[in-house]
Design a protein around this motif. Sequence first.
Motif, mmCIF file in Angstrom:
data_model
loop_
_atom_site.group_PDB
_atom_site.id
_atom_site.type_symbol
_atom_site.label_atom_id
_atom_site.label_comp_id
_atom_site.label_asym_id
_atom_site.label_seq_id
_atom_site.Cartn_x
_atom_site.Cartn_y
_atom_site.Cartn_z
ATOM 1 N N PRO A 111 51.464 38.397 47.293
ATOM 2 C CA PRO A 111 52.679 37.626 47.286
ATOM 3 C C PRO A 111 52.292 36.394 46.222
ATOM 4 C CG PRO A 111 52.424 38.193 49.484
ATOM 5 C CD PRO A 111 51.321 38.879 48.609
ATOM 6 N N ALA A 112 51.095 36.013 46.382
ATOM 7 C CA ALA A 112 50.594 34.959 45.240
ATOM 8 C C ALA A 112 50.288 35.165 43.953
ATOM 9 C CB ALA A 112 49.242 34.354 45.846
ATOM 10 N N GLU A 157 50.587 32.903 40.775
ATOM 11 C CA GLU A 157 49.410 32.038 40.873
ATOM 12 C C GLU A 157 48.238 32.667 40.683
ATOM 13 O OE1 GLU A 157 49.463 30.393 44.625
ATOM 14 O OE2 GLU A 157 51.523 29.849 44.620
ATOM 15 N N SER A 158 47.345 32.215 40.010
ATOM 16 C CA SER A 158 46.093 33.065 39.697
ATOM 17 C C SER A 158 44.914 33.071 40.704
ATOM 18 C CB SER A 158 45.289 32.318 38.398
ATOM 19 O OG SER A 158 46.345 32.439 37.231
ATOM 20 N N ASP A 159 43.919 34.045 40.559
ATOM 21 C CA ASP A 159 42.791 34.014 41.331
ATOM 22 C C ASP A 159 41.973 32.923 41.467
ATOM 23 O OD1 ASP A 159 40.884 35.006 42.879
ATOM 24 O OD2 ASP A 159 40.297 36.871 41.501
ATOM 25 N N PRO A 160 41.894 32.140 42.642
ATOM 26 C CA PRO A 160 41.218 30.983 42.516
ATOM 27 C C PRO A 160 39.506 31.254 42.136
ATOM 28 C CG PRO A 160 41.460 31.663 44.859
ATOM 29 C CD PRO A 160 42.227 32.705 43.883
ATOM 30 N N ALA A 161 38.868 32.185 42.350
ATOM 31 C CA ALA A 161 37.536 32.615 42.026
ATOM 32 C C ALA A 161 37.477 32.610 40.536
ATOM 33 C CB ALA A 161 37.049 33.777 42.783
ATOM 34 N N LEU A 162 38.542 33.318 39.961
ATOM 35 C CA LEU A 162 38.450 33.591 38.407
ATOM 36 C C LEU A 162 38.924 31.894 37.782
ATOM 37 C CD1 LEU A 162 38.735 35.216 35.829
ATOM 38 C CD2 LEU A 162 40.970 35.622 36.250
ATOM 39 N N LEU A 163 39.470 31.213 38.222
ATOM 40 C CA LEU A 163 39.917 30.061 37.771
ATOM 41 C C LEU A 163 38.695 29.083 37.730
ATOM 42 C CD1 LEU A 163 43.459 29.253 38.758
ATOM 43 C CD2 LEU A 163 42.628 29.521 36.588
#
Length: 174
Positions: free
Chosen positions: A3-4, A9-15
């Motif tokens: 859903p995110a 919304e992007s992947d927090p680890a990638l960002l």
Amino acid sequence: MKPAQARGESDPALLAASAVGVIAAATLAGAWFFQLVLDILPCPLCLEQRYAYYLAVPLAALVAIAAAKRAPRAVLIGGLLLLALAALGNAGLGAYHAGVEWGFWPGPTDCTGPVGNLGSAGSLLSRLDSVKVIRCDEVQFRFLGVSLAGYNVLISLLMAAIAALGTARTAKAL
């Protein structure tokens, strides 16, 4: 699709990994600019502070690639934690260096304190020409009252915070 991700919304680890990698690369580029273009030579402690950045650039790239390839969350969290720890350790080294510059405590003997034995008077001039010691306790450049070691502390704390936030958000993501 999660859903995110459906909401954009992007992947927090990638960002987080990407941000840390870009900040580390820009900091190294700035350090090399000061050294090679402005001729502000680094002292031994300055050179040691670069090690964390030399680790962070490729590690952040690996974590970002792993995040893009949907690696297991434990791998991403481990990589981000390693980035955070390296940045925190570097912030500590930068704070130590800034304290040496301000005279709060003594620095390493190889780059602070009085000059040791220079040999005989006859060879003194040739030795002075061949030896260039950059002192760790003398600030070569300040901007807004903060030395480069002080800026290293701030940049390292920023990188640690970004990596820690990425870790926390990656741990929460399902």
